[in-house]
Design a protein around this motif. Structure first.
Motif, PDB file in Angstrom:
ATOM      1  N   ALA A   1       0.863  -1.305  -0.028  1.00 13.16           N
ATOM      2  CA  ALA A   1       0.083  -0.228   0.019  1.00 13.16           C
ATOM      3  C   ALA A   1       0.846   1.292  -0.020  1.00 13.16           C
ATOM      4  O   ALA A   1       1.960   1.246   0.429  1.00 13.16           O
ATOM      5  CB  ALA A   1      -1.003  -0.091   0.988  1.00 13.16           C
TER       6      ALA A   1
ATOM      7  N   ILE B   1      -7.545  10.403  -9.564  1.00 13.33           N
ATOM      8  CA  ILE B   1      -7.088   8.877  -9.541  1.00 13.33           C
ATOM      9  C   ILE B   1      -7.210   8.398 -11.278  1.00 13.33           C
ATOM     10  O   ILE B   1      -6.487   7.533 -11.175  1.00 13.33           O
ATOM     11  CB  ILE B   1      -8.397   8.198  -8.781  1.00 13.33           C
TER      12      ILE B   1
ATOM     13  N   TRP C   1      -8.335   2.741 -11.769  1.00  9.26           N
ATOM     14  CA  TRP C   1      -9.027   2.044 -10.988  1.00  9.26           C
ATOM     15  C   TRP C   1      -8.682   0.497 -11.129  1.00  9.26           C
ATOM     16  O   TRP C   1      -8.889  -0.001 -12.115  1.00  9.26           O
ATOM     17  CB  TRP C   1     -10.626   2.088 -11.197  1.00  9.26           C
TER      18      TRP C   1
ATOM     19  N   THR D   1     -13.941   8.919  -0.029  1.00  9.51           N
ATOM     20  CA  THR D   1     -13.595   7.609   0.244  1.00  9.51           C
ATOM     21  C   THR D   1     -14.308   6.801  -0.919  1.00  9.51           C
ATOM     22  O   THR D   1     -15.617   6.992  -0.915  1.00  9.51           O
ATOM     23  CB  THR D   1     -13.954   7.043   1.654  1.00  9.51           C
TER      24      THR D   1
ATOM     25  N   GLN E   1     -14.196  -0.805  -2.636  1.00 10.42           N
ATOM     26  CA  GLN E   1     -14.051  -1.684  -3.481  1.00 10.42           C
ATOM     27  C   GLN E   1     -15.191  -2.717  -3.245  1.00 10.42           C
ATOM     28  O   GLN E   1     -15.628  -2.950  -2.246  1.00 10.42           O
ATOM     29  CB  GLN E   1     -12.740  -2.551  -3.540  1.00 10.42           C
TER      30      GLN E   1
ATOM     31  N   THR F   1     -10.368   0.366   0.224  1.00  9.60           N
ATOM     32  CA  THR F   1     -10.679   1.632  -0.083  1.00  9.60           C
ATOM     33  C   THR F   1      -9.603   2.343  -0.584  1.00  9.60           C
ATOM     34  O   THR F   1      -8.426   2.024  -0.649  1.00  9.60           O
ATOM     35  CB  THR F   1     -11.217   2.399   1.232  1.00  9.60           C
ATOM     36  N   ILE F   2      -9.913   3.414  -1.537  1.00 12.07           N
ATOM     37  CA  ILE F   2      -9.052   4.515  -1.872  1.00 12.07           C
ATOM     38  C   ILE F   2      -9.559   5.680  -1.099  1.00 12.07           C
ATOM     39  O   ILE F   2     -10.667   6.302  -1.457  1.00 12.07           O
ATOM     40  CB  ILE F   2      -8.945   4.638  -3.542  1.00 12.07           C
ATOM     41  N   ARG F   3      -8.424   6.258  -0.461  1.00 11.76           N
ATOM     42  CA  ARG F   3      -8.985   7.562   0.320  1.00 11.76           C
ATOM     43  C   ARG F   3      -8.239   8.660  -0.066  1.00 11.76           C
ATOM     44  O   ARG F   3      -7.057   8.744  -0.061  1.00 11.76           O
ATOM     45  CB  ARG F   3      -8.866   7.238   1.664  1.00 11.76           C
TER      46      ARG F   3
ATOM     47  N   MET G   1      -3.055  10.723  -0.574  1.00 14.22           N
ATOM     48  CA  MET G   1      -4.239   9.753  -1.157  1.00 14.22           C
ATOM     49  C   MET G   1      -3.590   8.374  -0.637  1.00 14.22           C
ATOM     50  O   MET G   1      -2.350   8.114  -0.783  1.00 14.22           O
ATOM     51  CB  MET G   1      -4.267   9.626  -2.678  1.00 14.22           C
ATOM     52  N   ASP G   2      -4.504   7.553   0.114  1.00 16.90           N
ATOM     53  CA  ASP G   2      -3.956   6.280   0.334  1.00 16.90           C
ATOM     54  C   ASP G   2      -4.863   5.369  -0.556  1.00 16.90           C
ATOM     55  O   ASP G   2      -6.092   5.215  -0.636  1.00 16.90           O
ATOM     56  CB  ASP G   2      -4.456   5.901   1.968  1.00 16.90           C
ATOM     57  N   ARG G   3      -3.954   4.152  -0.958  1.00 14.00           N
ATOM     58  CA  ARG G   3      -4.358   3.224  -1.614  1.00 14.00           C
ATOM     59  C   ARG G   3      -3.766   2.061  -1.872  1.00 14.00           C
ATOM     60  O   ARG G   3      -2.291   2.249  -1.324  1.00 14.00           O
ATOM     61  CB  ARG G   3      -4.747   3.789  -3.273  1.00 14.00           C
ATOM     62  N   SER G   4      -4.284   0.893  -2.126  1.00 15.61           N
ATOM     63  CA  SER G   4      -3.555  -0.452  -2.296  1.00 15.61           C
ATOM     64  C   SER G   4      -3.012  -0.613  -3.754  1.00 15.61           C
ATOM     65  O   SER G   4      -3.395  -0.145  -4.467  1.00 15.61           O
ATOM     66  CB  SER G   4      -4.608  -1.693  -1.963  1.00 15.61           C
TER      67      SER G   4
END
Length: 459
Positions: free
Chosen positions: A284, A312, A318, A338, A341, A358-360, A371-374
């Protein structure tokens, strides 16, 4: 000597004039090739999957009300849901007016009136809902949020009305609709007649609500399945986004990027302004870009959500199926958008340190600052197993027996998937997510074995 002085000056002046003409001619015949310098732009990662606002806003479910306290439910994987969602494009709403809806009145309409309820997972700006249907008249407050749209038949007036409701607020909007009573009774309601039966749960308002719960002071309504629900548990293989994609997506010039390794093995990539914090043990990242303070016009919630989606789209896109979930203010007054998925009709909730659910995006004055994402992209399922999830009554009985919560304080409960990430695959386990007033959410295994304990995994 003196007589040569004047001719010499004349000759020098002549030479200077001729040189000037020659240089001017050279300038005219040998123009330099100017090249326009483009402003710096991010490189877009490729390939990317782009989405638009309309692609990310979808009802969580459709509830069919038949009167006499009978209700059924359709979700995104049901053909009945897709039929109603497609029909929404034809719906027209007009003559908007404020409408008082205390919980007793709302309960009576839901139990006794025939109608359809379009439910969203969380509050959605009314202007965004206006993209799914048609508003014939101007709405005074399009920034207002709603979490459900209720169509009901008023027999005395022979009219189908619409209620735009935000749970916890007594004052809602009501409008007339283009839907005829005949269409409601003979087309829409028969569509859901054979769908799973639901139990309607009414959450009464607290007599003296705490400050943090004032938004829900007026109570709310939710639905639980009357009978057990058939689901599938899955194992998915996955891919991860590599470092080259990361650097191309988030930095203007890769040659300016340097790498820093922290003591805890966290890797930071930075060009001196922007940075990516890569947590390899979680697959992440957190992207940070300090906002440039400027006077910016006040944006609507819809504009902020669209800005987050655009960001994004241009930065990795995505990887899987996401839906818009919420836009909220953070503790320091920033906007947090937010996206969650989904697999089929069910949202994902992550477990054990891999936040793939989630994507935050955090924004300030319309600019994305973090931005926080996996980096995990679900690929294909390699194993599945049929599960029978607990019914609503069984769920409440389990909560009471285990002493997990006061069931009178539950404000919502819904089936979801909990993700458990292993070395080579991601496991999706059906769970119940239970929202309780003033307490963290409960995550309860959806299936119970014959011995009464929770059952996990696919073994």
């Amino acid at each position: 000597m003196i007589r040569w002085k004047e001719p010499a000056k004349t000759l020098l002046l002549t030479l200077l004039v001729l040189s000037s003409f020659l240089l001017t001619a050279l300038l005219w015949t040998n123009q330099p090739q100017f090249q326009l310098i483009e402003p710096a732009q991010y490189k877009e990662s490729k390939p990317v999957q782009e989405r638009q606002l309309e692609d990310l806003i979808a009802p969580e479910s459709v509830i069919f009300h038949y009167g006499e306290d009978r209700h059924t439910k359709a979700t995104a994987t049901d053909g009945q849901y897709r039929i109603v969602k497609e029909e929404m494009k034809k719906w027209i709403f007009l003559d908007f007016a404020p409408f008082s809806l205390p919980i007793e009145k709302w309960e009576k309409i839901s139990r006794e009136k025939q109608g359809i309820e379009i439910r969203f997972r969380n509050s959605v700006p009314l202007s965004v809902v206006g993209r799914l249907v048609t508003f014939r008249d101007e709405v005074s407050d399009k920034g207002k949020g709603i979490d459900r749209l209720v169509l009901y038949y008023e027999e005395e007036e022979d009219v189908v009305y619409a209620l735009f409701i935000l749970s916890g607020e007594e004052m809602v909007l009501r409008s007339r609709t283009s839907i005829s009573p005949k269409d409601l009774r003979q087309s829409y309601l028969p569509t859901g007649n054979l769908m799973p039966e639901q139990i309607m749960k009414v959450v009464k308002p607290n007599p003296v609500p705490p400050i943090i719960e004032q938004g829900r002071a007026a109570g709310t309504i939710y639905y639980l399945p009357k009978n057990p629900v058939k689901m599938q548990a899955f194992r998915f293989t996955f891919r991860t986004i590599d470092n080259d994609q990361l650097l191309d997506a988030y930095f203007l010039d890769r040659t300016l990027v340097r790498q820093i390794v922290e003591r805890d093995k966290t890797i930071i990539y930075t060009d001196g302004s922007r940075s990516i914090q890569l947590r390899s043990d979680q697959q992440a990242i957190t992207f940070t870009d300090p906002a440039i303070l400027s006077v910016a016009p006040e944006l609507t919630d819809e504009e902020k959500v669209k800005a987050a989606i655009s960001f994004i789209n241009k930065h990795l896109g995505w990887t899987d199926d996401f839906h818009f979930e919420t836009i909220r203010k953070s503790y320091n007054d920033k906007d947090v958008v937010t996206f969650r998925q989904y697999v089929g009709a069910y949202p994902l909730y992550s477990k054990e340190g891999y936040p793939i659910d989630t994507i935050r995006v955090t924004m300030e004055a319309g600019q994305v600052v973090t931005m926080d994402r996996s980096l995990i992209d679900l690929d294909r399922y390699i194993q599945n197993k049929g599960w029978t999830a607990m019914s609503g009554p069984e769920l409440f009985q389990y909560i009471r027996e285990k002493g997990l919560a006061n069931t009178e304080q539950i404000r919502n409960a819904y089936l979801s998937y909990q993700t458990v990430t292993h070395e080579d695959y991601v496991e999706l386990i059906p769970i119940w997510v239970v929202e309780v007033n003033n307490y963290p959410n409960l995550y309860i295994p959806a299936q119970l074995n014959k011995g009464g304990g929770p059952e996990h995994g696919l073994e």
